[in-house]
Scaffold this motif. Structure first.
Motif, PDB file in Angstrom:
ATOM      1  N   VAL A 329       0.825  -1.202   0.000  1.00 37.08           N
ATOM      2  CA  VAL A 329       0.000   0.000   0.000  1.00 37.08           C
ATOM      3  C   VAL A 329       0.864   1.258   0.000  1.00 37.08           C
ATOM      4  O   VAL A 329       0.626   2.199  -0.745  1.00 37.08           O
ATOM      5  N   HIS A 330       1.881   1.244   0.814  1.00 33.78           N
ATOM      6  CA  HIS A 330       2.686   2.462   0.900  1.00 33.78           C
ATOM      7  C   HIS A 330       3.649   2.598  -0.262  1.00 33.78           C
ATOM      8  O   HIS A 330       3.654   3.596  -0.979  1.00 33.78           O
ATOM      9  N   GLN A 334       2.740   5.410  -3.258  1.00 34.28           N
ATOM     10  CA  GLN A 334       3.438   6.671  -3.530  1.00 34.28           C
ATOM     11  C   GLN A 334       3.749   6.847  -5.012  1.00 34.28           C
ATOM     12  O   GLN A 334       3.337   7.843  -5.626  1.00 34.28           O
ATOM     13  N   ALA A 338       2.236   9.628  -7.808  1.00 31.23           N
ATOM     14  CA  ALA A 338       3.042  10.543  -8.627  1.00 31.23           C
ATOM     15  C   ALA A 338       2.788  10.290 -10.106  1.00 31.23           C
ATOM     16  O   ALA A 338       2.635  11.239 -10.906  1.00 31.23           O
ATOM     17  N   GLU A 488      12.860  12.383  18.825  1.00 32.34           N
ATOM     18  CA  GLU A 488      11.812  12.202  17.812  1.00 32.34           C
ATOM     19  C   GLU A 488      11.889  10.818  17.198  1.00 32.34           C
ATOM     20  O   GLU A 488      10.881  10.156  16.956  1.00 32.34           O
ATOM     21  N   VAL A 489      13.138  10.387  16.955  1.00 25.23           N
ATOM     22  CA  VAL A 489      13.314   9.066  16.358  1.00 25.23           C
ATOM     23  C   VAL A 489      12.874   7.994  17.343  1.00 25.23           C
ATOM     24  O   VAL A 489      12.185   7.044  16.992  1.00 25.23           O
ATOM     25  N   ARG A 492       9.244   7.350  17.329  1.00 29.25           N
ATOM     26  CA  ARG A 492       8.629   6.663  16.196  1.00 29.25           C
ATOM     27  C   ARG A 492       9.439   5.477  15.744  1.00 29.25           C
ATOM     28  O   ARG A 492       9.307   5.051  14.601  1.00 29.25           O
ATOM     29  N   PHE A 498       8.545   4.529   8.927  1.00 28.60           N
ATOM     30  CA  PHE A 498       9.369   5.582   9.484  1.00 28.60           C
ATOM     31  C   PHE A 498      10.806   5.159   9.297  1.00 28.60           C
ATOM     32  O   PHE A 498      11.225   4.113   9.777  1.00 28.60           O
ATOM     33  N   SER A 499      11.575   5.946   8.577  1.00 30.58           N
ATOM     34  CA  SER A 499      12.960   5.566   8.351  1.00 30.58           C
ATOM     35  C   SER A 499      13.857   6.786   8.435  1.00 30.58           C
ATOM     36  O   SER A 499      13.480   7.882   8.008  1.00 30.58           O
TER      37      SER A 499
ATOM     38  N   ASP B  12       5.526  17.459   1.636  1.00 34.45           N
ATOM     39  CA  ASP B  12       5.553  16.003   1.448  1.00 34.45           C
ATOM     40  C   ASP B  12       7.001  15.603   1.260  1.00 34.45           C
ATOM     41  O   ASP B  12       7.720  16.236   0.473  1.00 34.45           O
ATOM     42  N   ASP B  14       8.132  13.036  -0.114  1.00 32.81           N
ATOM     43  CA  ASP B  14       8.350  12.254  -1.336  1.00 32.81           C
ATOM     44  C   ASP B  14       8.536  13.209  -2.518  1.00 32.81           C
ATOM     45  O   ASP B  14       7.579  13.867  -2.947  1.00 32.81           O
ATOM     46  N   ILE B  17       6.367  12.878  -5.755  1.00 31.38           N
ATOM     47  CA  ILE B  17       5.012  13.434  -5.649  1.00 31.38           C
ATOM     48  C   ILE B  17       5.055  14.959  -5.663  1.00 31.38           C
ATOM     49  O   ILE B  17       4.248  15.619  -6.341  1.00 31.38           O
ATOM     50  N   ASP B  56       1.173  15.901   3.552  1.00 33.00           N
ATOM     51  CA  ASP B  56       1.299  14.447   3.654  1.00 33.00           C
ATOM     52  C   ASP B  56       1.266  14.052   5.125  1.00 33.00           C
ATOM     53  O   ASP B  56       1.848  14.737   5.971  1.00 33.00           O
ATOM     54  N   ASN B  61      11.466  11.879   9.833  1.00 33.12           N
ATOM     55  CA  ASN B  61      11.916  12.323  11.154  1.00 33.12           C
ATOM     56  C   ASN B  61      10.826  12.453  12.187  1.00 33.12           C
ATOM     57  O   ASN B  61      10.850  13.336  13.038  1.00 33.12           O
ATOM     58  N   GLY B  62       9.870  11.581  12.085  1.00 29.26           N
ATOM     59  CA  GLY B  62       8.958  11.429  13.207  1.00 29.26           C
ATOM     60  C   GLY B  62       7.753  12.327  13.239  1.00 29.26           C
ATOM     61  O   GLY B  62       6.870  12.129  14.055  1.00 29.26           O
ATOM     62  N   THR B  64       4.129  13.757  12.070  1.00 31.08           N
ATOM     63  CA  THR B  64       2.994  13.425  11.211  1.00 31.08           C
ATOM     64  C   THR B  64       2.369  14.727  10.739  1.00 31.08           C
ATOM     65  O   THR B  64       2.618  15.803  11.293  1.00 31.08           O
ATOM     66  N   ASP B  67       0.623  16.553  13.427  1.00 32.48           N
ATOM     67  CA  ASP B  67       1.517  17.382  14.259  1.00 32.48           C
ATOM     68  C   ASP B  67       1.749  18.743  13.622  1.00 32.48           C
ATOM     69  O   ASP B  67       1.661  19.786  14.282  1.00 32.48           O
ATOM     70  N   ALA B  86      -0.931   7.787   2.595  1.00 38.54           N
ATOM     71  CA  ALA B  86      -0.834   6.463   1.963  1.00 38.54           C
ATOM     72  C   ALA B  86      -1.652   5.440   2.741  1.00 38.54           C
ATOM     73  O   ALA B  86      -2.197   4.510   2.200  1.00 38.54           O
ATOM     74  N   HIS B  87      -1.697   5.593   4.087  1.00 37.55           N
ATOM     75  CA  HIS B  87      -2.536   4.667   4.862  1.00 37.55           C
ATOM     76  C   HIS B  87      -3.735   5.418   5.297  1.00 37.55           C
ATOM     77  O   HIS B  87      -3.590   6.487   5.865  1.00 37.55           O
TER      78      HIS B  87
END
Lengths: 550, 205
Positions: A329-330, A334, A338, A488-489, A492, A498-499, B12, B14, B17, B56, B61-62, B64, B67, B86-87
């Motif tokens: 889905v993700h 994306q 696009a 923050e990391v 999450r 989350f990367s 966003d 990405d 996009i 988005d 970096n955490g 949303t 936020d 996306a979700h």
């Protein structure tokens, strides 16, 4: 003699006197011999008497014709006869202990009638218990002999008696103490045996010709009856109908080999037992000692493990399916977005343009790029979507860690990161799904390598350690010397997608966590308090049961 | 249709996009302000002119989208926002709507749907600005009233007749009429109803 000598001196010339003198001489010689013999006899009798006295032995003679036996004084003393009391059979019998009197009388009659007691020879011996009028209960040993006359008939009995009370008492005391000892031994061994039987984990019964003679408490508990209901009943009552044929055959064929069958409780429920027996033939009876082990717990535990294995596999399948579909889905969503927009751009421009001045190139080439990107993603996801084996392959975690380290050594080397391994020799056994768990460790090690390289702290190194924590949990940790985790990391860390890595899919930690959770463990990432970088810890419960290898 | 004073802001991470949307919206005549991270977005500040935001929900970096939206609201920015995600599950939708989203689109979306959402959001922006302008105008007008004039206005709006006002304030009828006339012209109203509206908008009561 003097007279004869005088006569001899006065009449020495008369021939008649010579004869008389010879006769005299012969007579006196004879008398001397007789006297000597007499003296000898006296001496012998004296010696005998002394000996008999010393031994306390009384002698008796009974001419069967007369009612009165001849007793010497020692006999009289042995039986406590009074001064004026004559010895007699009656006096004797009177003194015999009441309980033995009848037998003694009977024996005397038999003796008198010539029926010696079957033993060879005419000698008989008996220990007689008497009541001495003064001394009380005494034991007398009577030894005697029968004499037969010329007709072969018994005419005389004679023998000796002596007091054996001391001996008898000693014998009795010894006997009593031996008896006591034996009894004690028996009691002790009985009590030990009972203890054994009672603490036995198994139910134990003794059956004879199919009837239960004895049973232990455990058996009673197993079948839900009172002991009183069990003893004396037919053993087949405790066998479930479905097993009666089998058990019946076993019993009939005296087949005491181990077997399993279903036993029957009072409430009608059945349960599996393991039967172990020892059968002895004894007097035409079949005597069995049977030991029964209730298998329900074991079977239940086995079933539980099988279910747990199935659940683990299931959890893995679901977790992965979920991860994969979310991934799709993700990661597909994306680029598709696009692409859609780019195509809309292209089509919009196409509509608005006149031939030659259409700027579709940009939009369309971006579409191509996105298609390529999706291809990559699909390839990546395909690796994750390896078809699950029917049953997850379970191995000990030590092997899995070693496997992951082996896989990652080269990568670490390539990035100039040293890989320090600290695995205890004997790791407790934790059963894990090999395929999935190795991915967890590969993921953690790869992350550590990448952060070390990015962090560029001198001496980039990773430490992989596995150790037991207070007997209940196993900890596997991967420690890096990177830049650590920002708040923050940290927040999450395990969120999907989350990367912190450019181009990262962001599902590695999430997936690892899912796999660890499916094994009832936890995965956490923390900054190191004693140095740079962070540590990721996998905690897994140590299981004590080995899974069924079906 | 040229709408060059209408602005679409985008946040966003990405790039694909971001690029594609920039192309699409620019072709449509909007002015586009793309950002790939929240810091730059806030540093850039609110533009002048009606603006909306395409946001988005999964950022790097955490952060949303929710936020970020909360943050811009706390700064007092009025920026109609369309969430892109996306979700989408019930909880994320509810979170976005609660946060005051103007719209919500799940990726991949139809570009036409996006354009419509942008239009709606920009309409809100335009409307808001107009109302702001009106309110500011009314405020300054009210501020220009003298205390006496203000008093008279209140009583007129209350429904009192000139005579009653004169009696209560102890003024002559003429004076009242004069105050009333000046006030109406200052407020730019043509009748008592308008006067009431403008006075209220201007915060007189």
């Amino acid at each position: 003699m003097n007279q004869l000598r005088q006569m001899d001196q006065g009449r020495s010339a008369n021939p008649g006197w010579e004869v008389a003198r010879t006769v005299e001489r012969l007579a006196s010689e004879r008398i001397a011999v007789l006297e000597a013999e007499n003296a000898e006899m006296r001496k012998r009798i004296d010696r005998l008497e002394v000996a008999l006295d010393a031994a306390g032995v009384g002698t008796w003679v009974w001419e069967l014709g007369s009612k009165i036996p001849e007793w010497d004084f020692r006999m009289r003393m042995l039986y406590g006869l009074k001064e004026d009391e004559p010895p007699s059979i009656d006096a004797f019998l009177k003194r015999v202990h009441p309980l033995e009197r009848k037998v003694a009388a009977h024996e005397l009659e038999a003796l008198a009638a010539g029926q010696a007691d079957g033993e060879a020879g005419d000698v008989f011996q008996r220990d007689i218990r008497i009541m001495h009028p003064v001394l009380g209960e005494r034991w007398i040993s009577s030894i005697g002999k029968t004499e037969r006359d010329d007709d072969g008939e018994i005419c005389r009995l004679s023998g000796v008696n002596f007091d054996i009370t001391d001996r008898k008492l000693a014998e009795e005391a010894l006997h009593k103490s031996e008896e006591k000892y034996r009894r004690l031994q028996l009691l002790q061994s009985e009590s030990r045996f009972l203890q054994l039987v009672e603490v036995a984990f198994e139910g134990i019964i003794v059956i004879d010709d199919g009837i239960i003679l004895d049973a232990n408490t455990r058996f009673a508990k197993m079948v839900g009856y009172d002991l009183s209901e069990i003893l004396g009943s037919d053993a087949i009552h405790f066998v479930a109908p479905e097993s009666r044929k089998l058990v019946g055959e076993r019993i009939r064929n005296h087949d005491d080999r181990p077997c399993e069958f279903m036993a029957l409780r009072k409430d009608g429920s059945v349960f599996p037992v393991l039967f172990n027996a020892k059968m002895r033939e004894w007097d035409g009876h079949a005597n069995w000692v049977i030991v029964l082990l209730d298998l329900s717990e074991i079977k239940r535990a086995k079933a539980k493990i099988a279910i747990q294995n199935e659940q683990l596999s299931q959890a893995m399948r679901l977790a992965l399916a979920s991860e994969i579909s979310t991934g799709i889905v993700h990661q597909i969503g994306q680029p598709l977005t696009a692409m859609g927009v780019n195509l809309a751009v292209a089509s919009g421009r196409f509509k608005a343009c006149d031939m030659g001045s259409c700027n579709l190139k940009g939009a369309l080439s971006r579409v191509e790029a996105d298609i390529a990107r999706m291809r990559e993603v699909i390839r990546h996801l395909r690796v994750l979507a390896t078809p699950m084996q029917r049953e997850a392959r379970l191995v000990a975690i030590g092997d899995v860690i070693s496997d992951a380290i082996k896989q990652m050594r080269d990568e670490a080397l390539a990035h100039g990161v040293s890989l320090v391994v600290d695995l205890k020799e004997s790791l407790p056994v934790v059963w894990v799904d090999a395929v999935q768990m190795v991915q967890v460790f590969v993921n953690l090690i790869r992350n550590a390598i990448e952060v070390n390289v990015a962090g560029q702290q001198g001496n980039p190194s990773i430490r992989v350690r596995a150790r037991e924590l207070d007997g209940k949990m196993l900890e596997v940790s991967v420690r890096d010397r990177g830049t650590g985790l920002t708040p923050e990391v940290l927040n999450r860390l395990f969120s999907p997608y989350f990367s912190t890595k450019p181009g990262g899919m962001g599902i590695g930690l999430r997936l690892s966590q899912t796999i660890v959770h499916a094994h009832n463990g936890t995965l956490e990432g923390l900054n190191n308090t004693d140095g740079p970088g962070a540590t990721f810890r996998v905690l897994l419960p140590i299981q004590s049961l080995e899974p069924d290898k079906n | 249709m040229k709408e060059s004073n209408k602005i679409v802001m985008m946040l966003d991470d990405d790039h694909a996009i971001l690029n594609s949307l920039e192309q699409l919206l620019t072709d449509r005549g909007y002015r586009v302000m793309p950002y790939d991270n929240a810091e730059d977005f806030f540093r850039g500040g609110l533009p002048d002119g009606p603006a909306c935001l395409l946001l988005d929900n999964q950022l790097a970096n955490g952060k949303t989208g929710v936020d970020v939206h909360q943050e811009l609201q706390s700064r007092g920015w009025h920026l109609p926002t369309v969430f892109l995600t996306a979700h989408w599950n019930v909880s994320s939708v509810v979170a976005a709507m609660r946060a005051g989203a103007d719209g919500f689109l799940a990726k991949p979306f139809e570009p036409a749907d996006l354009l419509q959402a942008v239009d709606v959001a920009l309409d809100h922006a335009v409307q808001h600005r107009q109302e702001q302008a009106k309110s500011n105008d009314a405020r300054s007008r009210v501020a220009s009233l003298t205390p006496r004039e203000a008093e008279v206005v209140s009583m007129v709006v209350d429904g009192q007749l000139n005579k009653q006002i004169a009696d209560e304030l102890g003024l002559s009828l003429v004076t009242v009429k004069v105050h009333r006339g000046r006030a109406m012209s200052k407020l730019g109203a043509g009748n008592p109803a308008e006067m009431a509206k403008i006075a209220s908008l201007g915060g007189l009561f």
